[in-house]
Write a protein that holds these residues in place. Structure first.
Motif, PDB file in Angstrom:
ATOM      1  N   UNK A  33      13.952 -15.106  -1.836  1.00  0.00           N
ATOM      2  CA  UNK A  33      12.354 -14.585  -1.124  1.00  0.00           C
ATOM      3  C   UNK A  33      12.848 -13.418  -2.564  1.00  0.00           C
ATOM      4  N   UNK A  34      11.425 -12.694  -3.376  1.00  0.00           N
ATOM      5  CA  UNK A  34      12.294 -11.143  -4.217  1.00  0.00           C
ATOM      6  C   UNK A  34      10.512 -10.664  -4.053  1.00  0.00           C
ATOM      7  N   UNK A  35      10.587  -9.382  -3.988  1.00  0.00           N
ATOM      8  CA  UNK A  35       9.427  -8.789  -4.209  1.00  0.00           C
ATOM      9  C   UNK A  35       9.851  -7.843  -5.195  1.00  0.00           C
ATOM     10  N   UNK A  36       9.197  -6.894  -5.634  1.00  0.00           N
ATOM     11  CA  UNK A  36       9.092  -5.759  -6.636  1.00  0.00           C
ATOM     12  C   UNK A  36       7.761  -4.813  -6.754  1.00  0.00           C
ATOM     13  N   UNK A  37       7.981  -3.201  -6.842  1.00  0.00           N
ATOM     14  CA  UNK A  37       6.998  -1.895  -6.503  1.00  0.00           C
ATOM     15  C   UNK A  37       7.841  -2.061  -8.048  1.00  0.00           C
ATOM     16  N   UNK A  38       6.474  -1.507  -8.969  1.00  0.00           N
ATOM     17  CA  UNK A  38       7.580  -0.761  -9.749  1.00  0.00           C
ATOM     18  C   UNK A  38       6.530   0.791 -10.185  1.00  0.00           C
ATOM     19  N   UNK A  39       6.685   1.552 -11.364  1.00  0.00           N
ATOM     20  CA  UNK A  39       6.631   2.556 -10.791  1.00  0.00           C
ATOM     21  C   UNK A  39       4.436   2.551 -11.033  1.00  0.00           C
ATOM     22  N   UNK A  40       4.493   2.086 -12.078  1.00  0.00           N
ATOM     23  CA  UNK A  40       3.234   1.437 -12.841  1.00  0.00           C
ATOM     24  C   UNK A  40       2.345   1.218 -12.492  1.00  0.00           C
ATOM     25  N   UNK A  41       2.600   0.778 -10.840  1.00  0.00           N
ATOM     26  CA  UNK A  41       1.846  -0.053  -9.871  1.00  0.00           C
ATOM     27  C   UNK A  41       1.887  -1.820 -10.381  1.00  0.00           C
ATOM     28  N   UNK A  42       2.639  -2.220 -10.746  1.00  0.00           N
ATOM     29  CA  UNK A  42       2.747  -3.550 -11.122  1.00  0.00           C
ATOM     30  C   UNK A  42       3.648  -4.039  -9.514  1.00  0.00           C
ATOM     31  N   UNK A  43       2.815  -5.197  -9.044  1.00  0.00           N
ATOM     32  CA  UNK A  43       3.918  -5.738  -7.383  1.00  0.00           C
ATOM     33  C   UNK A  43       3.953  -7.153  -8.060  1.00  0.00           C
TER      34      UNK A  43
END
Length: 107
Positions: A33-43
């Motif tokens: 299971x993996x999730x990622x928040x990026x600085x440009x708002x992409x989840x």
């Protein structure tokens, strides 16, 4: 997980980046299971389970600056930012260690 300086995130006080991963290789192969928040708002979200021949689920959405601010606030208040975990997998050998802010300050 990391937080770095910058201006474009809308998260306030610099860029915000968060990646969470938990997984293992076992009877059903590599499951995670993996999730990622990026600085440009992409989840980004991924869930791989081979149990009962499930397939990998991958989703991507853009979240608002207020969602990034709330995620950042939750992480900062939880005090998880005080520790970093490094994990290496080379062939079938795994090496992991963690470093706290205090450890880094002494280097």
């Amino acid at each position: 997980m990391a937080a770095a300086g910058g201006e474009n995130s809308g998260a306030g006080e610099g860029e915000f980046y968060l990646r969470y991963y938990v997984g293992h290789k076992g009877k059903f192969g590599h499951e995670f299971l993996e999730f990622e928040f990026r600085p440009d708002g992409k989840l980004r979200y991924a869930n791989n389970s081979n149990y009962k021949n499930d397939t990998m689920i991958r989703k991507e959405v853009f979240v608002s600056p207020s969602v990034l601010r709330e995620a950042r606030r939750i992480i900062q208040e939880s005090d998880v930012c005080g520790r970093s975990l490094f994990f290496f997998l080379v062939h079938s050998s795994a090496i992991g260690f963690s470093v706290s802010r205090e450890d880094l300050a002494r280097v």
